[in-house]
Scaffold this motif. Structure first.
Motif, mmCIF file in Angstrom:
data_model
loop_
_atom_site.group_PDB
_atom_site.id
_atom_site.type_symbol
_atom_site.label_atom_id
_atom_site.label_comp_id
_atom_site.label_asym_id
_atom_site.label_seq_id
_atom_site.Cartn_x
_atom_site.Cartn_y
_atom_site.Cartn_z
ATOM 1 N N GLY A 1 -7.929 2.140 8.822
ATOM 2 C CA GLY A 1 -8.678 1.012 9.389
ATOM 3 C C GLY A 1 -8.294 -0.333 8.807
ATOM 4 O O GLY A 1 -9.029 -1.316 8.956
ATOM 5 N N LEU A 2 -7.143 -0.390 8.129
ATOM 6 C CA LEU A 2 -6.651 -1.685 7.637
ATOM 7 C C LEU A 2 -5.823 -2.345 8.740
ATOM 8 O O LEU A 2 -5.278 -1.651 9.609
ATOM 9 C CB LEU A 2 -5.756 -1.484 6.405
ATOM 10 C CG LEU A 2 -6.434 -0.944 5.152
ATOM 11 C CD1 LEU A 2 -5.375 -0.482 4.146
ATOM 12 C CD2 LEU A 2 -7.331 -2.003 4.523
ATOM 13 N N VAL A 3 -5.703 -3.650 8.687
ATOM 14 C CA VAL A 3 -4.838 -4.351 9.644
ATOM 15 C C VAL A 3 -3.521 -4.655 8.942
ATOM 16 O O VAL A 3 -3.482 -5.465 8.010
ATOM 17 C CB VAL A 3 -5.477 -5.679 10.129
ATOM 18 C CG1 VAL A 3 -4.570 -6.359 11.147
ATOM 19 C CG2 VAL A 3 -6.863 -5.436 10.695
ATOM 20 N N PRO A 4 -2.436 -3.985 9.377
ATOM 21 C CA PRO A 4 -1.163 -4.254 8.702
ATOM 22 C C PRO A 4 -0.538 -5.566 9.149
ATOM 23 O O PRO A 4 -0.638 -5.944 10.320
ATOM 24 C CB PRO A 4 -0.284 -3.069 9.130
ATOM 25 C CG PRO A 4 -0.910 -2.489 10.332
ATOM 26 C CD PRO A 4 -2.344 -2.937 10.393
ATOM 27 N N ILE A 5 0.087 -6.240 8.211
ATOM 28 C CA ILE A 5 0.872 -7.444 8.509
ATOM 29 C C ILE A 5 2.322 -7.032 8.274
ATOM 30 O O ILE A 5 2.794 -6.985 7.130
ATOM 31 C CB ILE A 5 0.487 -8.608 7.565
ATOM 32 C CG1 ILE A 5 -1.000 -8.925 7.661
ATOM 33 C CG2 ILE A 5 1.339 -9.850 7.861
ATOM 34 C CD1 ILE A 5 -1.551 -9.711 6.467
ATOM 35 N N MET B 1 -8.441 3.311 -0.805
ATOM 36 C CA MET B 1 -8.888 2.535 -1.980
ATOM 37 C C MET B 1 -9.006 1.064 -1.622
ATOM 38 O O MET B 1 -9.953 0.385 -2.022
ATOM 39 C CB MET B 1 -7.886 2.681 -3.130
ATOM 40 C CG MET B 1 -7.877 4.018 -3.798
ATOM 41 S SD MET B 1 -6.495 4.044 -4.972
ATOM 42 C CE MET B 1 -6.582 5.727 -5.506
ATOM 43 N N LEU B 2 -8.022 0.580 -0.861
ATOM 44 C CA LEU B 2 -8.053 -0.839 -0.461
ATOM 45 C C LEU B 2 -9.246 -1.101 0.436
ATOM 46 O O LEU B 2 -9.997 -2.059 0.237
ATOM 47 C CB LEU B 2 -6.762 -1.221 0.277
ATOM 48 C CG LEU B 2 -5.489 -1.246 -0.568
ATOM 49 C CD1 LEU B 2 -4.291 -1.620 0.297
ATOM 50 C CD2 LEU B 2 -5.625 -2.242 -1.721
ATOM 51 N N LYS B 3 -9.402 -0.235 1.413
ATOM 52 C CA LYS B 3 -10.513 -0.412 2.358
ATOM 53 C C LYS B 3 -11.847 -0.444 1.596
ATOM 54 O O LYS B 3 -12.703 -1.279 1.849
ATOM 55 C CB LYS B 3 -10.474 0.751 3.365
ATOM 56 C CG LYS B 3 -11.413 0.656 4.495
ATOM 57 C CD LYS B 3 -10.917 -0.264 5.592
ATOM 58 C CE LYS B 3 -11.975 -0.384 6.672
ATOM 59 N NZ LYS B 3 -11.800 -1.549 7.498
ATOM 60 N N VAL C 1 0.869 -1.174 0.000
ATOM 61 C CA VAL C 1 0.000 0.000 0.000
ATOM 62 C C VAL C 1 0.909 1.228 0.000
ATOM 63 O O VAL C 1 2.078 1.127 0.403
ATOM 64 C CB VAL C 1 -0.916 -0.002 1.258
ATOM 65 C CG1 VAL C 1 -0.122 0.205 2.542
ATOM 66 C CG2 VAL C 1 -2.031 1.027 1.157
ATOM 67 N N PHE C 2 0.375 2.374 -0.444
ATOM 68 C CA PHE C 2 1.157 3.609 -0.369
ATOM 69 C C PHE C 2 0.738 4.390 0.869
ATOM 70 O O PHE C 2 -0.292 4.112 1.468
ATOM 71 C CB PHE C 2 0.926 4.446 -1.641
ATOM 72 C CG PHE C 2 1.946 5.550 -1.815
ATOM 73 C CD1 PHE C 2 3.307 5.282 -1.776
ATOM 74 C CD2 PHE C 2 1.533 6.868 -2.007
ATOM 75 C CE1 PHE C 2 4.241 6.290 -1.928
ATOM 76 C CE2 PHE C 2 2.466 7.885 -2.164
ATOM 77 C CZ PHE C 2 3.818 7.599 -2.126
#
Ligand code: PGA
Length: 261
Positions: free
Chosen positions: A120-124, A82-84, A66-67
Protein backbone atom coordinates in the motif's frame (compact mmCIF):
# COMPACT_ATOMS: atom_id res chain seq x y z
CA UNK A 1 -6.07 20.68 -11.76
CA UNK A 2 -4.65 18.02 -9.48
CA UNK A 3 -2.07 19.03 -6.90
CA UNK A 4 1.55 19.28 -7.98
CA UNK A 5 3.70 16.76 -6.14
CA UNK A 6 6.92 18.30 -4.84
CA UNK A 7 9.28 15.77 -3.30
CA UNK A 8 12.28 16.61 -1.11
CA UNK A 9 14.94 13.93 -1.49
CA UNK A 10 17.38 14.68 1.32
CA UNK A 11 19.64 11.77 0.30
CA UNK A 12 22.27 11.15 3.07
CA UNK A 13 21.80 14.57 4.78
CA UNK A 14 21.59 16.33 7.21
CA UNK A 15 24.25 14.82 9.46
CA UNK A 16 22.42 15.07 12.82
CA UNK A 17 18.86 14.68 14.08
CA UNK A 18 18.85 18.27 15.37
CA UNK A 19 19.68 19.63 11.91
CA UNK A 20 17.14 17.31 10.28
CA UNK A 21 14.38 18.45 12.64
CA UNK A 22 15.21 22.13 12.02
CA UNK A 23 15.08 21.58 8.25
CA UNK A 24 11.85 19.61 8.58
CA UNK A 25 10.12 22.28 10.67
CA UNK A 26 11.08 25.02 8.20
CA UNK A 27 9.83 22.87 5.31
CA UNK A 28 6.62 22.11 7.16
CA UNK A 29 6.01 25.80 7.86
CA UNK A 30 6.28 26.55 4.11
CA UNK A 31 4.23 23.53 3.04
CA UNK A 32 1.36 24.10 5.46
CA UNK A 33 0.31 27.36 3.80
CA UNK A 34 -0.28 25.75 0.43
CA UNK A 35 -3.41 24.01 -0.75
CA UNK A 36 -2.50 23.16 -4.35
CA UNK A 37 0.71 21.25 -3.65
CA UNK A 38 1.39 17.93 -1.97
CA UNK A 39 4.77 18.11 -0.26
CA UNK A 40 6.65 14.88 0.40
CA UNK A 41 9.72 14.80 2.64
CA UNK A 42 12.14 11.88 2.22
CA UNK A 43 14.76 11.95 5.01
CA UNK A 44 17.41 9.23 5.54
CA UNK A 45 16.03 6.24 7.49
CA UNK A 46 17.00 7.18 11.09
CA UNK A 47 15.55 10.69 10.79
CA UNK A 48 12.56 9.45 8.79
CA UNK A 49 11.16 7.23 11.52
CA UNK A 50 11.86 9.71 14.32
CA UNK A 51 10.31 12.62 12.45
CA UNK A 52 7.37 10.71 11.03
CA UNK A 53 6.42 9.42 14.50
CA UNK A 54 6.78 12.82 16.10
CA UNK A 55 5.00 14.83 13.39
CA UNK A 56 2.38 12.29 12.33
CA UNK A 57 -0.06 13.38 9.64
CA UNK A 58 1.44 16.88 9.32
CA UNK A 59 2.86 16.22 5.85
CA UNK A 60 3.50 13.26 3.51
CA UNK A 61 6.61 11.21 4.24
CA UNK A 62 8.65 9.14 1.82
CA UNK A 63 11.52 6.67 2.20
CA UNK A 64 14.49 6.65 -0.14
CA UNK A 65 14.52 2.88 -0.60
CA UNK A 66 12.81 -0.34 0.48
CA UNK A 67 13.49 -4.09 0.32
CA UNK A 68 11.27 -6.55 -1.51
CA UNK A 69 10.78 -9.14 1.27
CA UNK A 70 8.35 -8.75 4.15
CA UNK A 71 10.64 -10.13 6.84
CA UNK A 72 13.43 -12.59 7.59
CA UNK A 73 17.20 -12.76 7.55
CA UNK A 74 18.05 -9.77 5.36
CA UNK A 75 20.65 -7.80 7.28
CA UNK A 76 20.39 -4.07 6.81
CA UNK A 77 17.12 -4.08 4.92
CA UNK A 78 13.77 -2.43 5.67
CA UNK A 79 10.46 -3.96 4.61
CA UNK A 80 7.52 -2.19 2.95
CA UNK A 81 5.26 -3.03 5.91
CA UNK A 82 7.71 -1.49 8.36
CA UNK A 83 7.60 1.72 6.34
CA UNK A 84 3.84 1.68 6.11
CA UNK A 85 3.63 1.14 9.87
CA UNK A 86 5.88 4.15 10.44
CA UNK A 87 3.47 6.49 8.71
CA UNK A 88 5.31 6.51 5.39
CA UNK A 89 3.21 6.99 2.25
CA UNK A 90 5.77 7.14 -0.59
CA UNK A 91 9.00 5.34 -1.41
CA UNK A 92 11.65 6.28 -3.98
CA UNK A 93 12.65 3.21 -5.98
CA UNK A 94 15.41 2.85 -8.58
CA UNK A 95 17.12 6.18 -7.98
CA UNK A 96 20.08 6.46 -10.34
CA UNK A 97 22.52 6.78 -7.41
CA UNK A 98 21.38 3.35 -6.20
CA UNK A 99 21.54 1.94 -9.71
CA UNK A 100 25.09 3.30 -9.97
CA UNK A 101 26.64 2.85 -6.49
CA UNK A 102 24.67 -0.19 -5.27
CA UNK A 103 24.38 -1.93 -8.65
CA UNK A 104 20.60 -2.13 -8.40
CA UNK A 105 19.27 -3.88 -11.48
CA UNK A 106 15.89 -3.50 -13.15
CA UNK A 107 15.01 -6.95 -11.81
CA UNK A 108 15.64 -5.81 -8.23
CA UNK A 109 13.77 -2.58 -8.86
CA UNK A 110 10.81 -4.51 -10.24
CA UNK A 111 10.67 -6.68 -7.10
CA UNK A 112 10.74 -3.54 -4.94
CA UNK A 113 7.95 -1.96 -7.00
CA UNK A 114 5.72 -5.01 -6.56
CA UNK A 115 6.43 -5.29 -2.83
CA UNK A 116 5.81 -1.58 -2.24
CA UNK A 117 2.48 -1.69 -4.07
CA UNK A 118 1.38 -4.80 -2.20
CA UNK A 119 2.03 -3.02 1.09
CA UNK A 120 0.00 0.00 0.00
CA UNK A 121 2.95 2.35 -0.46
CA UNK A 122 3.09 4.71 -3.43
CA UNK A 123 6.32 4.05 -5.32
CA UNK A 124 8.23 6.89 -6.95
CA UNK A 125 10.05 5.10 -9.74
CA UNK A 126 13.08 6.94 -11.13
CA UNK A 127 13.95 6.46 -14.78
CA UNK A 128 16.16 8.37 -17.20
CA UNK A 129 19.05 8.06 -19.59
CA UNK A 130 22.71 8.31 -18.53
CA UNK A 131 23.70 10.55 -21.39
CA UNK A 132 22.18 12.44 -24.26
CA UNK A 133 25.41 13.33 -26.03
CA UNK A 134 25.16 12.41 -29.69
CA UNK A 135 22.11 10.23 -29.07
CA UNK A 136 18.99 10.60 -31.22
CA UNK A 137 15.60 10.95 -29.48
CA UNK A 138 14.78 7.44 -30.63
CA UNK A 139 17.66 6.07 -28.54
CA UNK A 140 16.55 8.03 -25.46
CA UNK A 141 12.94 6.91 -25.84
CA UNK A 142 13.99 3.29 -26.26
CA UNK A 143 16.16 3.53 -23.14
CA UNK A 144 13.28 4.87 -21.03
CA UNK A 145 10.74 2.47 -22.58
CA UNK A 146 12.97 -0.50 -21.68
CA UNK A 147 13.39 0.70 -18.07
CA UNK A 148 9.61 1.09 -17.70
CA UNK A 149 8.92 -2.32 -19.24
CA UNK A 150 11.34 -4.06 -16.85
CA UNK A 151 10.64 -2.03 -13.71
CA UNK A 152 6.83 -2.18 -14.04
CA UNK A 153 6.54 -5.82 -15.13
CA UNK A 154 3.54 -7.51 -13.47
CA UNK A 155 2.17 -4.48 -11.67
CA UNK A 156 -1.24 -4.78 -13.34
CA UNK A 157 -1.71 -8.12 -11.57
CA UNK A 158 -1.52 -6.63 -8.10
CA UNK A 159 -4.84 -7.11 -6.35
CA UNK A 160 -7.12 -4.22 -5.67
CA UNK A 161 -6.48 -2.26 -8.84
CA UNK A 162 -5.27 0.69 -6.82
CA UNK A 163 -1.91 0.94 -8.48
CA UNK A 164 -1.10 4.51 -7.72
CA UNK A 165 2.42 5.22 -8.87
CA UNK A 166 4.69 8.16 -9.54
CA UNK A 167 7.33 8.08 -12.25
CA UNK A 168 10.14 10.60 -11.92
CA UNK A 169 11.88 11.32 -15.19
CA UNK A 170 15.40 12.13 -14.03
CA UNK A 171 17.95 12.31 -16.83
CA UNK A 172 20.95 11.13 -14.84
CA UNK A 173 23.37 13.67 -16.32
CA UNK A 174 21.03 16.46 -15.11
CA UNK A 175 21.25 15.51 -11.40
CA UNK A 176 23.17 18.31 -9.67
CA UNK A 177 25.95 16.15 -8.26
CA UNK A 178 26.70 14.76 -11.75
CA UNK A 179 27.21 18.34 -12.88
CA UNK A 180 25.39 18.52 -16.20
CA UNK A 181 22.85 21.19 -15.23
CA UNK A 182 19.07 20.92 -15.66
CA UNK A 183 17.41 19.55 -18.75
CA UNK A 184 15.73 21.96 -21.14
CA UNK A 185 12.12 22.05 -19.89
CA UNK A 186 10.71 21.45 -23.38
CA UNK A 187 12.96 18.40 -23.82
CA UNK A 188 11.93 16.82 -20.53
CA UNK A 189 8.30 17.59 -21.40
CA UNK A 190 8.73 15.53 -24.56
CA UNK A 191 9.90 12.49 -22.57
CA UNK A 192 7.34 13.02 -19.82
CA UNK A 193 4.53 12.91 -22.40
CA UNK A 194 6.12 9.80 -23.87
CA UNK A 195 6.16 8.15 -20.40
CA UNK A 196 2.53 9.11 -19.81
CA UNK A 197 1.57 7.52 -23.12
CA UNK A 198 3.28 4.26 -22.10
CA UNK A 199 1.67 4.23 -18.64
CA UNK A 200 -1.79 4.74 -20.14
CA UNK A 201 -1.57 2.40 -23.11
CA UNK A 202 0.66 -0.38 -21.89
CA UNK A 203 0.14 -0.57 -18.15
CA UNK A 204 -3.29 1.02 -17.70
CA UNK A 205 -2.34 2.44 -14.34
CA UNK A 206 -5.44 4.27 -13.13
CA UNK A 207 -3.71 6.80 -10.96
CA UNK A 208 -0.24 7.88 -11.99
CA UNK A 209 1.78 11.07 -11.95
CA UNK A 210 4.86 11.83 -13.99
CA UNK A 211 7.26 14.37 -12.55
CA UNK A 212 10.67 15.84 -13.43
CA UNK A 213 13.91 15.66 -11.44
CA UNK A 214 17.43 16.97 -12.05
CA UNK A 215 18.89 20.26 -10.74
CA UNK A 216 15.49 21.79 -9.94
CA UNK A 217 15.92 25.01 -7.97
CA UNK A 218 13.95 28.11 -7.03
CA UNK A 219 14.94 29.87 -10.26
CA UNK A 220 14.05 27.16 -12.76
CA UNK A 221 11.19 25.24 -11.05
CA UNK A 222 8.53 27.34 -12.75
CA UNK A 223 9.95 26.57 -16.21
CA UNK A 224 9.21 22.88 -15.67
CA UNK A 225 6.10 23.09 -13.53
CA UNK A 226 4.27 25.53 -15.82
CA UNK A 227 3.42 22.59 -18.08
CA UNK A 228 0.30 20.74 -16.81
CA UNK A 229 1.89 17.46 -17.94
CA UNK A 230 4.78 18.00 -15.54
CA UNK A 231 2.89 17.00 -12.42
CA UNK A 232 5.62 17.73 -9.93
CA UNK A 233 9.33 17.69 -9.17
CA UNK A 234 11.84 15.51 -7.35
CA UNK A 235 14.25 17.91 -5.69
CA UNK A 236 17.62 16.89 -4.25
CA UNK A 237 20.20 19.58 -3.39
CA UNK A 238 17.74 22.48 -3.21
CA UNK A 239 15.53 20.61 -0.73
CA UNK A 240 18.32 20.91 1.87
CA UNK A 241 17.97 24.71 1.76
CA UNK A 242 14.66 25.37 3.47
CA UNK A 243 14.24 28.90 2.10
CA UNK A 244 14.87 27.79 -1.46
CA UNK A 245 12.67 24.72 -1.16
CA UNK A 246 9.89 26.91 0.28
CA UNK A 247 10.12 29.09 -2.84
CA UNK A 248 9.80 26.03 -5.09
CA UNK A 249 6.70 25.01 -3.14
CA UNK A 250 5.07 28.41 -3.43
CA UNK A 251 5.88 28.65 -7.17
CA UNK A 252 4.21 25.26 -7.68
CA UNK A 253 1.20 26.40 -5.71
CA UNK A 254 0.89 29.63 -7.72
CA UNK A 255 1.22 27.90 -11.07
CA UNK A 256 -1.51 25.49 -10.18
CA UNK A 257 -3.85 28.40 -9.58
CA UNK A 258 -3.42 29.65 -13.15
CA UNK A 259 -5.46 28.39 -16.10
CA UNK A 260 -3.78 25.57 -18.10
CA UNK A 261 -1.37 26.47 -20.90
P1 PGA B 1 19.21 17.30 -7.59
O1 PGA B 1 18.85 15.79 -7.24
O2 PGA B 1 17.95 18.11 -7.45
O3 PGA B 1 20.27 17.70 -6.59
O4 PGA B 1 19.71 17.33 -8.99
C1 PGA B 1 17.69 15.19 -7.73
C2 PGA B 1 17.70 13.73 -7.38
O5 PGA B 1 18.77 13.11 -7.39
O6 PGA B 1 16.65 13.15 -7.05
Amino acid sequence: MSKKLIIANWKMSPSTYAKAETLFLATLAAARKLSRVETVVCPPFPWLTDISHKYKKSISFGAQDVFWEEGGAYTGEVSPTMLKGSGVKYVIIGHSERRLYLQETDEMINKKMLAALRAGLVPILCVGEWTRKGRPWKWIKNFVRKQLAEDLRGIAKIAGGSQKIVVAYEPVWAISTFGGGPDKPEDSLKIIKFIKGILDSRFQIPDSKVIYGGSVNAKNAVDFLKYPDVEGALVGGASLRAGEFGKILSEANLINAKPSL
